[in-house]
Design a protein around this motif. Structure first.
Motif, PDB file in Angstrom:
ATOM      1  N   GLY A   2       0.810  -1.217   0.000  1.00  0.00           N
ATOM      2  CA  GLY A   2       0.000   0.000   0.000  1.00  0.00           C
ATOM      3  C   GLY A   2       0.840   1.262   0.000  1.00  0.00           C
ATOM      4  O   GLY A   2       0.381   2.321  -0.406  1.00  0.00           O
ATOM      5  N   ASN A   3       2.085   1.133   0.486  1.00  0.00           N
ATOM      6  CA  ASN A   3       2.946   2.314   0.590  1.00  0.00           C
ATOM      7  C   ASN A   3       4.389   1.964   0.201  1.00  0.00           C
ATOM      8  O   ASN A   3       5.184   1.556   1.046  1.00  0.00           O
ATOM      9  N   PRO A   4       4.733   2.110  -1.080  1.00  0.00           N
ATOM     10  CA  PRO A   4       6.092   1.757  -1.526  1.00  0.00           C
ATOM     11  C   PRO A   4       7.175   2.593  -0.848  1.00  0.00           C
ATOM     12  O   PRO A   4       8.338   2.203  -0.832  1.00  0.00           O
ATOM     13  N   LYS A   5       6.791   3.731  -0.235  1.00  0.00           N
ATOM     14  CA  LYS A   5       7.792   4.588   0.418  1.00  0.00           C
ATOM     15  C   LYS A   5       8.348   3.960   1.702  1.00  0.00           C
ATOM     16  O   LYS A   5       9.403   4.361   2.186  1.00  0.00           O
ATOM     17  N   ASN A   6       7.622   2.981   2.282  1.00  0.00           N
ATOM     18  CA  ASN A   6       8.129   2.405   3.535  1.00  0.00           C
ATOM     19  C   ASN A   6       8.853   1.069   3.327  1.00  0.00           C
ATOM     20  O   ASN A   6       9.201   0.391   4.286  1.00  0.00           O
ATOM     21  N   ASP A   7       9.103   0.710   2.067  1.00  0.00           N
ATOM     22  CA  ASP A   7       9.672  -0.614   1.785  1.00  0.00           C
ATOM     23  C   ASP A   7      11.054  -0.826   2.396  1.00  0.00           C
ATOM     24  O   ASP A   7      11.372  -1.903   2.884  1.00  0.00           O
ATOM     25  N   ILE A   8      11.885   0.198   2.311  1.00  0.00           N
ATOM     26  CA  ILE A   8      13.269   0.061   2.758  1.00  0.00           C
ATOM     27  C   ILE A   8      13.559   1.078   3.859  1.00  0.00           C
ATOM     28  O   ILE A   8      13.218   2.264   3.734  1.00  0.00           O
TER      29      ILE A   8
ATOM     30  N   PRO B 146      -1.334 -11.632  -6.391  1.00  0.00           N
ATOM     31  CA  PRO B 146      -1.273 -10.833  -7.619  1.00  0.00           C
ATOM     32  C   PRO B 146      -2.217  -9.628  -7.585  1.00  0.00           C
ATOM     33  O   PRO B 146      -3.379  -9.756  -7.196  1.00  0.00           O
ATOM     34  N   GLY B 147      -1.672  -8.479  -7.963  1.00  0.00           N
ATOM     35  CA  GLY B 147      -2.476  -7.257  -7.941  1.00  0.00           C
ATOM     36  C   GLY B 147      -2.151  -6.387  -6.749  1.00  0.00           C
ATOM     37  O   GLY B 147      -2.575  -5.236  -6.672  1.00  0.00           O
ATOM     38  N   GLY B 148      -1.352  -6.929  -5.829  1.00  0.00           N
ATOM     39  CA  GLY B 148      -0.988  -6.168  -4.636  1.00  0.00           C
ATOM     40  C   GLY B 148       0.135  -5.177  -4.893  1.00  0.00           C
ATOM     41  O   GLY B 148       0.387  -4.307  -4.073  1.00  0.00           O
ATOM     42  N   TRP B 149       0.807  -5.307  -6.043  1.00  0.00           N
ATOM     43  CA  TRP B 149       1.934  -4.420  -6.357  1.00  0.00           C
ATOM     44  C   TRP B 149       1.639  -3.683  -7.655  1.00  0.00           C
ATOM     45  O   TRP B 149       1.096  -4.266  -8.615  1.00  0.00           O
ATOM     46  N   LYS B 150       1.996  -2.437  -7.667  1.00  0.00           N
ATOM     47  CA  LYS B 150       1.812  -1.624  -8.853  1.00  0.00           C
ATOM     48  C   LYS B 150       2.561  -2.285 -10.013  1.00  0.00           C
ATOM     49  O   LYS B 150       3.714  -2.684  -9.866  1.00  0.00           O
ATOM     50  N   GLY B 151       1.892  -2.435 -11.141  1.00  0.00           N
ATOM     51  CA  GLY B 151       2.547  -3.033 -12.294  1.00  0.00           C
ATOM     52  C   GLY B 151       2.339  -4.538 -12.404  1.00  0.00           C
ATOM     53  O   GLY B 151       2.764  -5.140 -13.383  1.00  0.00           O
ATOM     54  N   ASP B 152       1.706  -5.168 -11.397  1.00  0.00           N
ATOM     55  CA  ASP B 152       1.398  -6.602 -11.514  1.00  0.00           C
ATOM     56  C   ASP B 152       0.522  -6.836 -12.747  1.00  0.00           C
ATOM     57  O   ASP B 152      -0.483  -6.139 -12.934  1.00  0.00           O
ATOM     58  N   LYS B 153       0.899  -7.839 -13.555  1.00  0.00           N
ATOM     59  CA  LYS B 153       0.116  -8.099 -14.775  1.00  0.00           C
ATOM     60  C   LYS B 153      -1.237  -8.730 -14.450  1.00  0.00           C
ATOM     61  O   LYS B 153      -2.227  -8.521 -15.129  1.00  0.00           O
TER      62      LYS B 153
END
Ligand code: CA
Length: 614
Positions: A129-135, A490-497
């Motif tokens: 939900g928030n790619p900014k907190n990944d790392i 699948p679908g949980g990440w932006k760009g998932d096919k």
């Protein structure tokens, strides 16, 4: 402004931690024990000026950097902040502690029960939900890599919150995310079971506010949040491991200090075994779960209080609808009874499920409240996990039919309910985050998977379904591989096919399974017969097993048929159910049939019928 800043400065300088970080007024148990951590804090004189807050006792630990303060809050009527003074050289310190108001009716909260179906989620693998907190570079594991099964993938709490509509529409009424507290471990931190701070949300999963928001949003949809907690162990990078309060804060502490780690023998039967040696019992409950997970010593009364208060703190903070307790037979079992008892005393309608990974119903039953145990052990645990039923379902549906193989395993597995104090409070499942995906267990046979799900969802149990089951997620390439069992939704990440939330890119088999499960779950939501009804089943005959649930006017019928070629089912045998000549509706297809004569079963599969036509 100045005074706030000043207080913050001295707190940061000397009082590193006070836990629990806050508390509430109006608890049934008015006692509170604070653990204070700070350099040489034990040398200070402690004072609280508010007379109605009774400072009952101050206890020193073996380590002068800790002090334990016992308070009695019986006379505190209003939520408030108060100061705790720590006096003495080199300077006096002050800590402002908060007592909050509880939510209205907090003590009457209803835990999960047989009217619920629980969706089990591995948060790192569900949705980002928030790619900014990944790392977070300040943490020991600094990378994420979706291609690596044991690395972090970036999923988080916000990802779950964003998809509550999907979870609701599917028909789930409770969610159990595996732990999201800080695991500042150098590897495999994604799984969450090696906590390094029991009061902090892992920043890679989000913030405390994100967690509170998840429960709030879930509750608005009638979805309960179950928190996964661990009383048995912490992670080896837990902050207190470098400066332990007592000589016996953890088990085999002396050996640990000599770098000689003692690991448990995993002989869980030693909790019940009348002949078990003390040697085996000690090693079982005191040995470390794995070398990266120090075993907490719940026989130390300060540790015992710490764990109990921590659980209650999360119930109040998050507004929980249940707790799942990890590795239930591994801590001191009398402590576990006190722990569950303390929680159930505060919240009599709450639910806790404990994990005893055993295929032996005697062991599963032993831990349930109300069990008449020979050794007199009284558990306060409402729910246990049905590993025996999981095995019976997988084996019974996979095997060829014979006198003692096949469907008879389901039939006799359910017959074991006579030994349980309360079968419908037991949580049943087909797989979970530690077990092969059910679709893999059935060699990717869709029909068998449907049979298993329809049985699971009609049993007198609390069913739990692992995320991805609805879209036939498998781990067939590497059975037993935990990282793969916990693969990305699948679908949980932006760009998932492929997007399982919207259906985009799913195969027709996946869509059909999603539809199938959605139909049953949404029927089950309002089915009194399944929630609380009577159960009647008939011994399997000719590869067909029939189970009924009934309550008032509602009858639910499940027919499991293993015959590959068409057969007829003569309904004469089921006369005692009292539905002869009645019209029944197929819960999946909506088709109506009359229950009389011979019912044609055209292919191997399951049929779920109800007397509720609308
Ligand atoms: Ca993220």
């Amino acid at each position: 402004m100045f005074s706030v800043f000043y207080t913050f400065m001295i707190n940061a300088q000397e009082i590193k931690k006070i836990e629990p970080t806050n508390w509430w007024i109006g608890m049934k148990n008015p006692k509170l024990q604070l653990m204070v951590y700070g350099k040489n804090i034990a040398d200070k004189n402690i004072e609280i000026s508010e007379k109605y807050i009774v400072l009952e006792k101050i206890s020193k630990a073996d380590n002068p950097n800790y002090i334990f303060i016992d308070l009695d809050l019986s006379n505190v009527k209003k939520a408030q902040k108060f100061d705790i003074h720590f006096k003495g050289s080199p300077k006096n310190l002050k800590y402002t502690y908060e007592l909050k108001q509880r939510r209205s009716n907090s003590d009457n909260r209803i835990g999960f029960n047989s009217s619920d179906v629980i969706y089990l989620i591995t948060p790192d693998r569900f949705a980002n939900g928030n790619p900014k907190n990944d790392i977070h570079l300040e943490m020991k594991e600094k990378t994420m890599d979706r291609k690596h099964d044991y690395a972090r993938h970036g999923g988080d709490i916000e990802g779950i919150t964003n998809h509550l509509d999907y979870i609701y529409d599917m028909g789930f009424t409770a969610i159990w995310p595996t732990p999201v507290l800080t695991n500042d471990m150098s590897e495999s931190s994604y799984h969450g079971y090696a906590m390094t701070d029991f009061y902090q949300v892992d920043p890679r999963f989000g913030t405390l506010d994100d967690y509170i928001n998840l429960t709030k949003k879930a509750k608005e949809k009638g979805i309960k949040l179950i928190m996964d907690q661990v009383a048995n162990h912490c992670g080896s990078e837990h902050w207190w491991m470098k400066d332990l309060p007592f000589k016996d804060w953890i088990n085999y502490q002396e050996e640990f200090e000599l770098d000689d780690l003692i690991v448990t023998n995993h002989r869980r039967t030693s909790n019940q075994d009348m002949y078990a040696s003390q040697y085996d019992k000690n090693l079982m409950s005191k040995g470390w779960f794995v070398t990266a997970m120090p075993d907490l010593n719940q026989q130390n009364p300060f540790m015992a209080n710490y764990i109990i208060q921590n659980s209650i703190w999360w119930i109040e903070t998050l507004d929980l609808g249940g707790i799942r307790q990890d590795t239930y037979p591994y801590p001191d079992k009398y402590f576990m009874s006190n722990w569950a008892g303390a929680i159930m005393h505060e919240y009599p309608n709450f639910s806790i499920v404990g994990e005893e990974w055993s295929y032996n119903p005697l062991l599963v039953g032993y831990w349930q409240q109300g069990s008449n145990n020979k050794d007199g052990y009284k558990s306060n645990l409402r729910s246990t996990m049905d590993f025996p039923m999981q095995k019976a379902i997988v084996e019974g549906l996979s095997e060829e039919e014979s006198w003692d193989t096949g469907l008879v395993k389901l039939y006799e597995g359910l017959a074991n309910d006579f030994g349980y104090a309360k079968p419908m409070d037991i949580m049943a499942f087909l797989d979970n985050h530690d077990k092969d995906r059910v679709f893999t267990e059935f060699n990717e046979d869709i029909v068998l998977t449907k049979m298993a799900l329809s049985y699971l969802l009609t049993l007198p149990r609390i069913p739990q379904i692992y995320y991805g089951t609805e879209i036939l997620t498998e781990n067939s390439k590497k059975p037993g591989d935990h990282g793969l069992i916990r693969s990305d939704f699948p679908g949980g990440w932006k760009g998932d096919k492929v997007n399982a939330f919207t259906g985009k890119g799913l195969t027709s088999d996946q869509l059909e399974m999603q539809f199938f499960l959605k139909k049953i779950l949404n029927y089950r939501k309002t089915s009194d017969a399944i929630h609380n009804g009577k159960t009647i089943h008939f011994a399997p005959q000719n590869g067909i097993y029939v189970l009924f649930r009934e309550m008032n006017d509602e009858v639910v019928v499940l027919i499991i048929n293993k015959n590959k070629s068409p057969v007829n089912l003569d309904v004469k045998r089921f006369k005692e159910i009292g539905i002869d000549s009645k019209k029944l509706k197929n819960i999946i297809s909506g088709e109506e049939i009359i229950w009389e004569g011979r019912i044609k079963l055209s292919s191997k599969g399951c049929i779920l019928l109800t007397s509720k036509l609308k």
